[in-house]
Design a protein around this motif. Structure first.
Motif, PDB file in Angstrom:
ATOM      1  N   THR A   1      -8.950  10.760  -8.726  1.00 17.96           N
ATOM      2  CA  THR A   1      -9.771   9.792  -9.481  1.00 17.96           C
ATOM      3  C   THR A   1     -10.782   9.104  -8.573  1.00 17.96           C
ATOM      4  OG1 THR A   1      -7.769   9.324 -10.740  1.00 17.96           O
ATOM      5  CG2 THR A   1      -9.587   7.808 -11.051  1.00 17.96           C
ATOM      6  N   HIS A   2     -10.394   8.849  -7.341  1.00 11.35           N
ATOM      7  CA  HIS A   2     -11.257   8.101  -6.413  1.00 11.35           C
ATOM      8  C   HIS A   2     -11.966   9.010  -5.410  1.00 11.35           C
ATOM      9  CE1 HIS A   2      -9.876   4.045  -7.591  1.00 11.35           C
ATOM     10  NE2 HIS A   2      -8.717   4.638  -7.822  1.00 11.35           N
ATOM     11  N   ASP A   3     -11.822  10.322  -5.600  1.00 10.64           N
ATOM     12  CA  ASP A   3     -12.382  11.286  -4.651  1.00 10.64           C
ATOM     13  C   ASP A   3     -11.889  10.953  -3.236  1.00 10.64           C
ATOM     14  OD1 ASP A   3     -13.826  13.460  -3.777  1.00 10.64           O
ATOM     15  OD2 ASP A   3     -15.697  12.342  -3.521  1.00 10.64           O
ATOM     16  N   ALA A   4     -10.556  10.790  -3.127  1.00 12.68           N
ATOM     17  CA  ALA A   4      -9.958  10.341  -1.867  1.00 12.68           C
ATOM     18  C   ALA A   4      -8.726  11.158  -1.524  1.00 12.68           C
ATOM     19  CB  ALA A   4      -9.567   8.864  -1.992  1.00 12.68           C
ATOM     20  N   THR A   5      -8.382  11.183  -0.239  1.00 10.25           N
ATOM     21  CA  THR A   5      -7.177  11.883   0.214  1.00 10.25           C
ATOM     22  C   THR A   5      -5.949  10.985  -0.017  1.00 10.25           C
ATOM     23  OG1 THR A   5      -7.305  10.940   2.438  1.00 10.25           O
ATOM     24  CG2 THR A   5      -8.499  13.010   2.060  1.00 10.25           C
ATOM     25  N   THR A   6      -4.756  11.577   0.111  1.00  6.90           N
ATOM     26  CA  THR A   6      -3.531  10.777  -0.038  1.00  6.90           C
ATOM     27  C   THR A   6      -3.457   9.715   1.069  1.00  6.90           C
ATOM     28  OG1 THR A   6      -2.321  12.456   1.180  1.00  6.90           O
ATOM     29  CG2 THR A   6      -2.149  12.539  -1.186  1.00  6.90           C
ATOM     30  N   ALA A   7      -3.901  10.051   2.272  1.00  7.18           N
ATOM     31  CA  ALA A   7      -3.891   9.071   3.373  1.00  7.18           C
ATOM     32  C   ALA A   7      -4.776   7.876   3.022  1.00  7.18           C
ATOM     33  CB  ALA A   7      -4.378   9.716   4.668  1.00  7.18           C
ATOM     34  N   GLN A   8      -5.915   8.153   2.434  1.00  6.48           N
ATOM     35  CA  GLN A   8      -6.822   7.071   2.040  1.00  6.48           C
ATOM     36  C   GLN A   8      -6.216   6.211   0.930  1.00  6.48           C
ATOM     37  OE1 GLN A   8     -10.471   9.147   1.084  1.00  6.48           O
ATOM     38  NE2 GLN A   8     -10.716   9.863   3.180  1.00  6.48           N
ATOM     39  N   ILE A   9      -5.466   6.840   0.031  1.00  2.45           N
ATOM     40  CA  ILE A   9      -4.814   6.087  -1.059  1.00  2.45           C
ATOM     41  C   ILE A   9      -3.715   5.187  -0.492  1.00  2.45           C
ATOM     42  CG2 ILE A   9      -3.371   6.306  -3.131  1.00  2.45           C
ATOM     43  CD1 ILE A   9      -6.423   6.851  -3.552  1.00  2.45           C
ATOM     44  N   ALA A  10      -2.925   5.699   0.435  1.00  2.00           N
ATOM     45  CA  ALA A  10      -1.868   4.884   1.067  1.00  2.00           C
ATOM     46  C   ALA A  10      -2.486   3.678   1.777  1.00  2.00           C
ATOM     47  CB  ALA A  10      -1.079   5.726   2.063  1.00  2.00           C
ATOM     48  N   THR A  11      -3.627   3.900   2.414  1.00  2.04           N
ATOM     49  CA  THR A  11      -4.318   2.825   3.129  1.00  2.04           C
ATOM     50  C   THR A  11      -4.904   1.816   2.153  1.00  2.04           C
ATOM     51  OG1 THR A  11      -4.879   4.454   4.836  1.00  2.04           O
ATOM     52  CG2 THR A  11      -6.035   2.354   4.932  1.00  2.04           C
ATOM     53  N   ALA A  12      -5.527   2.329   1.094  1.00  2.00           N
ATOM     54  CA  ALA A  12      -6.122   1.447   0.072  1.00  2.00           C
ATOM     55  C   ALA A  12      -5.034   0.599  -0.588  1.00  2.00           C
ATOM     56  CB  ALA A  12      -6.860   2.278  -0.977  1.00  2.00           C
ATOM     57  N   TRP A  13      -3.833   1.181  -0.779  1.00  2.00           N
ATOM     58  CA  TRP A  13      -2.708   0.425  -1.351  1.00  2.00           C
ATOM     59  C   TRP A  13      -2.356  -0.754  -0.438  1.00  2.00           C
ATOM     60  CZ3 TRP A  13       2.131  -0.305   0.903  1.00  2.00           C
ATOM     61  CH2 TRP A  13       3.075  -0.972   0.104  1.00  2.00           C
ATOM     62  N   ALA A  14      -2.271  -0.504   0.867  1.00  2.00           N
ATOM     63  CA  ALA A  14      -1.910  -1.571   1.814  1.00  2.00           C
ATOM     64  C   ALA A  14      -2.960  -2.687   1.800  1.00  2.00           C
ATOM     65  CB  ALA A  14      -1.760  -0.994   3.221  1.00  2.00           C
ATOM     66  N   ILE A  15      -4.229  -2.309   1.650  1.00  2.00           N
ATOM     67  CA  ILE A  15      -5.300  -3.321   1.574  1.00  2.00           C
ATOM     68  C   ILE A  15      -5.183  -4.098   0.264  1.00  2.00           C
ATOM     69  CG2 ILE A  15      -7.809  -3.664   1.414  1.00  2.00           C
ATOM     70  CD1 ILE A  15      -8.116  -1.169   3.246  1.00  2.00           C
ATOM     71  N   ALA A  16      -4.906  -3.372  -0.831  1.00  2.00           N
ATOM     72  CA  ALA A  16      -4.776  -4.012  -2.150  1.00  2.00           C
ATOM     73  C   ALA A  16      -3.633  -5.025  -2.161  1.00  2.00           C
ATOM     74  CB  ALA A  16      -4.546  -2.950  -3.221  1.00  2.00           C
ATOM     75  N   LYS A  17      -2.631  -4.812  -1.311  1.00  2.00           N
ATOM     76  CA  LYS A  17      -1.484  -5.719  -1.250  1.00  2.00           C
ATOM     77  C   LYS A  17      -1.777  -6.937  -0.367  1.00  2.00           C
ATOM     78  CE  LYS A  17       2.157  -4.678  -2.776  1.00  2.00           C
ATOM     79  NZ  LYS A  17       2.818  -4.836  -4.091  1.00  2.00           N
ATOM     80  N   GLY A  18      -3.014  -7.047   0.102  1.00  2.00           N
ATOM     81  CA  GLY A  18      -3.408  -8.222   0.876  1.00  2.00           C
ATOM     82  C   GLY A  18      -3.084  -8.126   2.354  1.00  2.00           C
ATOM     83  N   THR A  19      -2.846  -6.913   2.841  1.00  2.00           N
ATOM     84  CA  THR A  19      -2.521  -6.740   4.262  1.00  2.00           C
ATOM     85  C   THR A  19      -3.675  -6.046   4.990  1.00  2.00           C
ATOM     86  OG1 THR A  19      -1.522  -4.512   4.309  1.00  2.00           O
ATOM     87  CG2 THR A  19      -0.155  -6.300   3.435  1.00  2.00           C
ATOM     88  N   VAL A  20      -3.662  -6.136   6.309  1.00  2.00           N
ATOM     89  CA  VAL A  20      -4.620  -5.383   7.130  1.00  2.00           C
ATOM     90  C   VAL A  20      -3.853  -4.220   7.741  1.00  2.00           C
ATOM     91  CG1 VAL A  20      -6.101  -5.421   9.180  1.00  2.00           C
ATOM     92  CG2 VAL A  20      -6.048  -7.401   7.645  1.00  2.00           C
TER      93      VAL A  20
END
Length: 314
Positions: free
Chosen positions: A245-264
């Motif tokens: 959906t986001h034209d992204a790899t699984t690694a990018q999704i895992a990273t985006a999830w961590a950012i969405a959770k308010g973490t760096v």
């Protein structure tokens, strides 16, 4: 925009755990043998992309990681350095910081961490003179549970100082810091929560599977054996679908999830493609539904992987 006290920092920090070889270095933990020549293009690409916060530690390759990073950062004032005091190495916090700064070619650490909570009452006070002199700009604690974070905070508060950062293992497969209320505590106290091992050392990148397991004889190979990788297939499938959906790899999704959770998130980088991944991940905004789907799929695996250096966060 992420703020560390008064400092604007990138949404992703870059990790150098696998830079250099030796005890707790890239060869032992990850199965690689990277030199400064291999890594310089990675550093250059990151700095060009505005990713200028680098996380290292004296213990990574017994100083090898700091030495390589120091070669690249010499003479630059646009780099933010995060390094750590590991109590098990022995010596005082000041002595170990001086050794780290020597290797890094710097007169201060932007973030200096107590790497683990071996003795919070003993080591935390040693940060105080270093913070007051400016050798340590911001203090952080790593692998501490909520009670230990609060204890460190109270010790510094007596001198009008504070903890600015917490760094713990946090991923779709290991959400102990969230469940224990640590992330909430950080949000309430203006502390930046840095999440490490968000990709579980490659297990959540879709690069490895039952047919292509992680390198044997390494920490990650043992933790994520074929049985575990088989149980991850459902989660990886959901990550791939959301990635599509986001034209992204699984690694990018895992990273985006961590950012969405308010973490760096701290991403270990050893190739220039890892920098591209980080830049892309920082640009992804997951929906509430996507976050819920990822977390439900992670829970369904029944897998919780913690490091042998970790204890309960509760």
């Amino acid at each position: 925009m992420v703020k560390l006290q008064n400092e604007v920092i990138p949404p992703i920090a870059l990790g150098t755990w696998s830079w250099g070889t030796g005890f707790a270095g890239g060869d032992v933990v990850f199965g690689n043998h990277l030199t400064a020549a291999d890594l310089e293009p990675v550093f250059d690409a990151a700095m060009k992309a505005g990713l200028n916060l680098w996380d290292t530690a004296a213990v990574y390759g017994q100083g090898a990681s700091e030495t390589i990073l120091g070669e690249f950062t010499k003479g630059r004032d646009d780099v933010l350095i995060s390094t750590k005091f590991t109590p098990q190495l022995g010596g005082s916090v000041e002595d170990l910081l001086n050794s780290s700064l020597n290797r890094l070619g710097s007169d201060h650490a932007d973030i200096y961490w107590i790497h683990n909570p071996m003795d919070v009452k003993k080591w935390t006070p040693e940060l105080i003179p270093l913070m007051k002199s400016g050798k340590v700009k911001y203090a952080g604690v790593s692998n501490h549970n909520l009670e230990e974070i609060k204890l460190a905070q109270s010790i510094l508060a007596e001198e009008g100082l504070k903890i600015s950062a917490v760094q713990n293992h946090y991923s779709l497969l290991y959400r102990s810091s969230e469940e224990a209320g640590i992330i909430n505590y950080c949000n309430e106290n203006n502390i930046v929560f840095f999440s490490y091992m968000i990709l579980e050392q490659g297990a959540l990148t879709d690069k490895y599977n039952v047919k292509n397991p992680l390198p044997s004889g390494t920490r990650r190979g043992e933790a994520f054996n074929e049985d575990v990788l088989a149980k991850l297939e459902g989660l990886v499938h959901v990550m791939k679908e959301i990635g599509h959906t986001h034209d992204a790899t699984t690694a990018q999704i895992a990273t985006a999830w961590a950012i969405a959770k308010g973490t760096v998130p701290i991403i270990g980088v050893t190739k220039t493609s890892h920098i591209d991944d980080a830049v892309s991940a920082a640009g992804i905004t997951l929906t509430v539904q996507e976050i819920q789907d990822l977390e439900a799929a992670a829970k369904e695996t029944g897998i919780v992987i913690s490091g042998d250096w970790e204890k309960s966060m509760h």
